[in-house]
Design a protein around this motif. Structure first.
Motif, PDB file in Angstrom:
ATOM      1  N   PRO A   1      24.251  60.563  28.050  1.00  0.00           N
ATOM      2  CA  PRO A   1      25.593  60.046  28.380  1.00  0.00           C
ATOM      3  C   PRO A   1      25.598  59.117  29.586  1.00  0.00           C
ATOM      4  O   PRO A   1      26.304  58.096  29.582  1.00  0.00           O
ATOM      5  CB  PRO A   1      26.397  61.326  28.657  1.00  0.00           C
ATOM      6  CG  PRO A   1      25.684  62.400  27.915  1.00  0.00           C
ATOM      7  CD  PRO A   1      24.230  62.029  27.955  1.00  0.00           C
ATOM      8  N   GLU A   2      24.813  59.441  30.634  1.00  0.00           N
ATOM      9  CA  GLU A   2      24.810  58.599  31.824  1.00  0.00           C
ATOM     10  C   GLU A   2      24.221  57.216  31.538  1.00  0.00           C
ATOM     11  O   GLU A   2      24.692  56.207  32.081  1.00  0.00           O
ATOM     12  CB  GLU A   2      23.994  59.265  32.942  1.00  0.00           C
ATOM     13  CG  GLU A   2      24.477  60.650  33.342  1.00  0.00           C
ATOM     14  CD  GLU A   2      23.778  61.740  32.560  1.00  0.00           C
ATOM     15  OE1 GLU A   2      23.726  62.873  33.077  1.00  0.00           O
ATOM     16  OE2 GLU A   2      23.276  61.462  31.438  1.00  0.00           O
TER      17      GLU A   2
ATOM     18  N   PHE B   1      25.056  51.267  30.365  1.00  0.00           N
ATOM     19  CA  PHE B   1      25.069  50.099  29.479  1.00  0.00           C
ATOM     20  C   PHE B   1      26.496  49.629  29.224  1.00  0.00           C
ATOM     21  O   PHE B   1      26.768  48.421  29.188  1.00  0.00           O
ATOM     22  CB  PHE B   1      24.375  50.428  28.155  1.00  0.00           C
ATOM     23  CG  PHE B   1      22.884  50.250  28.173  1.00  0.00           C
ATOM     24  CD1 PHE B   1      22.320  48.988  28.284  1.00  0.00           C
ATOM     25  CD2 PHE B   1      22.031  51.339  28.076  1.00  0.00           C
ATOM     26  CE1 PHE B   1      20.941  48.809  28.294  1.00  0.00           C
ATOM     27  CE2 PHE B   1      20.656  51.176  28.082  1.00  0.00           C
ATOM     28  CZ  PHE B   1      20.108  49.914  28.191  1.00  0.00           C
ATOM     29  N   ALA B   2      27.436  50.553  29.030  1.00  0.00           N
ATOM     30  CA  ALA B   2      28.831  50.181  28.773  1.00  0.00           C
ATOM     31  C   ALA B   2      29.417  49.409  29.948  1.00  0.00           C
ATOM     32  O   ALA B   2      30.124  48.403  29.770  1.00  0.00           O
ATOM     33  CB  ALA B   2      29.665  51.423  28.470  1.00  0.00           C
ATOM     34  N   ARG B   3      29.148  49.852  31.175  1.00  0.00           N
ATOM     35  CA  ARG B   3      29.648  49.140  32.349  1.00  0.00           C
ATOM     36  C   ARG B   3      29.081  47.731  32.414  1.00  0.00           C
ATOM     37  O   ARG B   3      29.761  46.792  32.836  1.00  0.00           O
ATOM     38  CB  ARG B   3      29.274  49.893  33.631  1.00  0.00           C
ATOM     39  CG  ARG B   3      30.067  51.151  33.866  1.00  0.00           C
ATOM     40  CD  ARG B   3      29.985  51.585  35.341  1.00  0.00           C
ATOM     41  NE  ARG B   3      28.631  51.664  35.830  1.00  0.00           N
ATOM     42  CZ  ARG B   3      27.855  52.740  35.738  1.00  0.00           C
ATOM     43  NH1 ARG B   3      28.316  53.838  35.140  1.00  0.00           N
ATOM     44  NH2 ARG B   3      26.625  52.746  36.222  1.00  0.00           N
TER      45      ARG B   3
ATOM     46  N   GLU C   1      30.983  54.278  22.683  1.00  0.00           N
ATOM     47  CA  GLU C   1      30.717  53.205  21.716  1.00  0.00           C
ATOM     48  C   GLU C   1      29.329  52.616  21.881  1.00  0.00           C
ATOM     49  O   GLU C   1      29.040  51.535  21.365  1.00  0.00           O
ATOM     50  CB  GLU C   1      31.785  52.113  21.884  1.00  0.00           C
ATOM     51  CG  GLU C   1      33.165  52.613  21.497  1.00  0.00           C
ATOM     52  CD  GLU C   1      34.293  51.832  22.148  1.00  0.00           C
ATOM     53  OE1 GLU C   1      35.385  51.793  21.556  1.00  0.00           O
ATOM     54  OE2 GLU C   1      34.090  51.282  23.250  1.00  0.00           O
ATOM     55  N   VAL C   2      28.447  53.323  22.567  1.00  0.00           N
ATOM     56  CA  VAL C   2      27.091  52.841  22.845  1.00  0.00           C
ATOM     57  C   VAL C   2      26.075  53.809  22.264  1.00  0.00           C
ATOM     58  O   VAL C   2      26.223  55.031  22.372  1.00  0.00           O
ATOM     59  CB  VAL C   2      26.870  52.700  24.369  1.00  0.00           C
ATOM     60  CG1 VAL C   2      25.410  52.376  24.675  1.00  0.00           C
ATOM     61  CG2 VAL C   2      27.773  51.614  24.944  1.00  0.00           C
ATOM     62  N   LEU C   3      25.020  53.248  21.657  1.00  0.00           N
ATOM     63  CA  LEU C   3      23.874  54.014  21.176  1.00  0.00           C
ATOM     64  C   LEU C   3      22.634  53.500  21.896  1.00  0.00           C
ATOM     65  O   LEU C   3      22.408  52.288  21.959  1.00  0.00           O
ATOM     66  CB  LEU C   3      23.668  53.837  19.666  1.00  0.00           C
ATOM     67  CG  LEU C   3      24.829  54.171  18.734  1.00  0.00           C
ATOM     68  CD1 LEU C   3      24.468  53.772  17.299  1.00  0.00           C
ATOM     69  CD2 LEU C   3      25.156  55.640  18.812  1.00  0.00           C
ATOM     70  N   VAL C   4      21.831  54.395  22.435  1.00  0.00           N
ATOM     71  CA  VAL C   4      20.578  54.001  23.076  1.00  0.00           C
ATOM     72  C   VAL C   4      19.519  53.818  21.995  1.00  0.00           C
ATOM     73  O   VAL C   4      19.337  54.676  21.131  1.00  0.00           O
ATOM     74  CB  VAL C   4      20.122  55.048  24.099  1.00  0.00           C
ATOM     75  CG1 VAL C   4      18.779  54.660  24.722  1.00  0.00           C
ATOM     76  CG2 VAL C   4      21.174  55.207  25.198  1.00  0.00           C
ATOM     77  N   THR C   5      18.814  52.683  22.029  1.00  0.00           N
ATOM     78  CA  THR C   5      17.811  52.357  21.020  1.00  0.00           C
ATOM     79  C   THR C   5      16.479  52.011  21.691  1.00  0.00           C
ATOM     80  O   THR C   5      16.419  51.787  22.897  1.00  0.00           O
ATOM     81  CB  THR C   5      18.259  51.167  20.144  1.00  0.00           C
ATOM     82  OG1 THR C   5      18.450  50.010  20.979  1.00  0.00           O
ATOM     83  CG2 THR C   5      19.566  51.483  19.444  1.00  0.00           C
ATOM     84  N   ALA C   6      15.439  51.945  20.885  1.00  0.00           N
ATOM     85  CA  ALA C   6      14.075  51.737  21.402  1.00  0.00           C
ATOM     86  C   ALA C   6      13.726  50.258  21.433  1.00  0.00           C
ATOM     87  O   ALA C   6      12.888  49.779  20.673  1.00  0.00           O
ATOM     88  CB  ALA C   6      13.070  52.500  20.553  1.00  0.00           C
ATOM     89  N   GLY C   7      14.370  49.496  22.300  1.00  0.00           N
ATOM     90  CA  GLY C   7      14.068  48.079  22.429  1.00  0.00           C
ATOM     91  C   GLY C   7      14.998  47.214  21.602  1.00  0.00           C
ATOM     92  O   GLY C   7      15.591  47.651  20.614  1.00  0.00           O
ATOM     93  N   GLY C   8      15.123  45.946  22.029  1.00  0.00           N
ATOM     94  CA  GLY C   8      16.032  45.034  21.352  1.00  0.00           C
ATOM     95  C   GLY C   8      15.670  44.785  19.899  1.00  0.00           C
ATOM     96  O   GLY C   8      16.549  44.647  19.049  1.00  0.00           O
TER      97      GLY C   8
ATOM     98  N   ALA D   1      20.300  49.099  24.004  1.00  0.00           N
ATOM     99  CA  ALA D   1      21.537  49.735  23.556  1.00  0.00           C
ATOM    100  C   ALA D   1      22.221  48.888  22.492  1.00  0.00           C
ATOM    101  O   ALA D   1      22.178  47.655  22.537  1.00  0.00           O
ATOM    102  CB  ALA D   1      22.484  49.959  24.726  1.00  0.00           C
ATOM    103  N   LEU D   2      22.829  49.572  21.545  1.00  0.00           N
ATOM    104  CA  LEU D   2      23.749  48.978  20.578  1.00  0.00           C
ATOM    105  C   LEU D   2      25.157  49.406  20.968  1.00  0.00           C
ATOM    106  O   LEU D   2      25.382  50.583  21.289  1.00  0.00           O
ATOM    107  CB  LEU D   2      23.459  49.484  19.167  1.00  0.00           C
ATOM    108  CG  LEU D   2      22.374  48.811  18.340  1.00  0.00           C
ATOM    109  CD1 LEU D   2      22.116  49.625  17.076  1.00  0.00           C
ATOM    110  CD2 LEU D   2      22.799  47.401  17.963  1.00  0.00           C
ATOM    111  N   ALA D   3      26.102  48.480  20.936  1.00  0.00           N
ATOM    112  CA  ALA D   3      27.498  48.817  21.208  1.00  0.00           C
ATOM    113  C   ALA D   3      28.362  48.255  20.092  1.00  0.00           C
ATOM    114  O   ALA D   3      28.192  47.097  19.689  1.00  0.00           O
ATOM    115  CB  ALA D   3      27.943  48.256  22.556  1.00  0.00           C
ATOM    116  N   ALA D   4      29.270  49.071  19.581  1.00  0.00           N
ATOM    117  CA  ALA D   4      30.150  48.635  18.495  1.00  0.00           C
ATOM    118  C   ALA D   4      31.410  49.489  18.511  1.00  0.00           C
ATOM    119  O   ALA D   4      31.407  50.621  18.995  1.00  0.00           O
ATOM    120  CB  ALA D   4      29.440  48.748  17.141  1.00  0.00           C
TER     121      ALA D   4
END
Length: 478
Positions: free
Chosen positions: A157-158, A163-165, A175-182, A329-332
């Motif tokens: 969550p932190e 990333f959201a900020r 609305e953010v998902l942590v992912t393994a690289g762009g 991160a992915l945000a949607a």
């Protein structure tokens, strides 16, 4: 860097001396190796671990290191020719055959031979990477309570909040998902938003890795030209109407390879055109943290201005840290977030928790802003050095746009120049450059090169690389 070199040197010397010992014979103790080669105990441990990984040495705790038994002779390989028929039969049944061509990606990932100036690199030179800060962050992260347990599927969550900020607007941690690289984030987004066989609109030119993702998924990349102000809205609208596409992939900030920044007047237009077409915009915000000191205030991500869930945002820490620090991160917004989450879980489960914890430690440390300031100043100096060297030694190459962020320049070659021949001649002259052809999804309008100034040791190496490129150019044009 010195420690790595010492480990390699010691491993090579030990490898050469293994024939002195019979299989199963004991090597000198670690203390004896420290004294003999005047290296640290850590260097000895790492060198022996390298030989053990190669199957040349066996280490036994408390007993020492021993020469491994000889390997058994491998059996001859079988006949794999049947695979050609099977793989081609699969492709024949697909509306758009999936082709996996990694050549454009490898051009910026493959390390050139020793002594070759690396103008093709896609990451910061080791001297620019925050190695000490990353190491300290990883060490602290490993001691955090629960650091080695399973993380939440969406990410810590932190870290999602951080990333959201960075995106701003109405985007929140939920609305953010942590992912393994762009690259992983782009792959998830394209798979979620476009079925096999569908068209996907892309900037032209654009990042070869994204084109490879699209083609591997059976999508049809459709080019939309860009200029120094980014994608042209009128052509984007025409492309949506002509193709019925429901996805547009773009890099609004310091676009790869042109360095273009989407102009303020075009930003709202791009969102409106996509919304009217019922389409998503995948925003690849890959180098926001590689801004140069003379850039001025940066525009916000498109996702910060999107109220209707049009934008799927991809942001990463990798470019500003290390190729191995693969946290993004992915945000949607809206129902698409659940589809993105489902695909990511199926593909990768989650990003390892120690790496996420290390990312939190890094970006929360005083070393992080210092690192970004250092990189910002250094990239500007390197950009200026490369620009000046090109204008002095290779005025024949057109440099239509000098970016205020990112890590490369995009140059157009004179008409009639054989791009492939120049790339090959450059390598013979001792400088590796990225050809322009892989950046186009259709026929390119001209020959180009992408020249990176981030992967070299400094401005002196830039000057030498341009001198070698001049030699290669003269060879091809005579």
């Amino acid at each position: 860097m010195q420690e790595r070199s010492s480990v390699g040197d010691l491993a090579n010397r030990l490898r050469q001396e293994l024939n002195r010992y019979s299989p199963g014979g004991k090597l000198p103790s670690s203390r004896a190796l420290v004294d003999r080669y005047r290296v640290s105990p850590v260097t000895v441990t790492r060198a022996l671990a390298q030989l053990a990984a190669e199957g040349l040495v066996v280490t036994r705790p408390g007993a020492g290191a021993f020469r491994a038994e000889p390997r058994t002779t491998a059996r001859p390989g079988g006949d794999t020719s049947w695979q050609e028929l099977t793989l081609s039969a699969d492709a024949a049944a697909e509306p758009v055959p999936r082709t996996v061509d990694a050549s454009g990606v490898l051009a910026s990932l493959a390390a050139p031979p020793p002594g070759v100036v690396e103008f093709n690199g896609g990451y910061l030179h080791p001297s620019l990477q925050p190695e000490r800060a990353m190491g300290a962050a990883l060490s602290r992260a490993g001691r955090r309570p629960g650091a080695w347990s399973r993380p939440p599927m969406e990410g810590l969550p932190e870290l999602r909040e951080w990333f959201a900020r960075g995106i701003g607007g109405a985007v929140g941690a939920a609305e953010v998902l942590v992912t393994a690289g762009g690259q992983s984030g782009l792959t998830t987004a394209l798979r979620a938003l476009a079925p096999p066989g569908a068209p996907v609109l892309v900037e032209s030119p654009t990042y070869p890795g994204m084109l490879a993702i699209a083609r591997a998924a059976g999508l049809r990349p459709v080019p939309v030209p860009v200029d120094p102000d980014g994608v042209k809205p009128e052509l984007l609208a025409d492309a949506f109407r002509a193709t019925g596409a429901r996805v547009f992939v773009c890099q609004p900030l310091f676009q790869n390879p042109t360095g273009a920044v989407l102009a303020p007047a075009r930003r709202g237009e791009v969102l409106r055109i996509a919304r009217d077409a019922g389409a998503f915009v995948i925003e690849d915000d890959f180098v926001r943290r590689l801004v140069h000191t003379d850039a001025g205030p940066l525009p916000r991500p498109l996702a910060a201005e999107d109220q209707d869930g049009v934008v799927v945002h991809v942001g990463s820490l990798t470019k500003a840290t290390s190729p191995s620090f693969r946290v993004s991160a992915l945000a949607a917004r809206g129902p698409v977030l659940e589809r993105l989450r489902a695909i990511q879980v199926v593909d990768t489960f989650f990003v390892p928790r120690p790496l996420q914890e290390a990312a939190l430690e890094l970006v929360g440390s005083p070393a992080w802003p210092r690192h970004l300031r250092t990189v910002s100043a250094e990239l500007k100096a390197r950009r200026d050095a490369m620009t000046a060297a090109l204008r002095l030694r290779l005025p024949e190459l057109a440099l239509p746009h000098v970016p205020f962020g990112g890590y490369h320049l995009w140059v157009r070659l004179p008409d009639g120049t054989d791009e492939s021949a120049l790339v090959a001649a450059a390598l013979r002259a001792g400088v590796a450059v990225a050809p322009g052809r892989p950046y186009f999804s259709a026929e390119p309008p001209a020959a180009h090169l992408r020249l990176s100034f981030a992967a070299v040791a400094g401005t002196e190496e830039i000057a030498e690389g341009v001198r070698r490129l001049r030699t290669a150019y003269d060879e091809v044009r005579t």
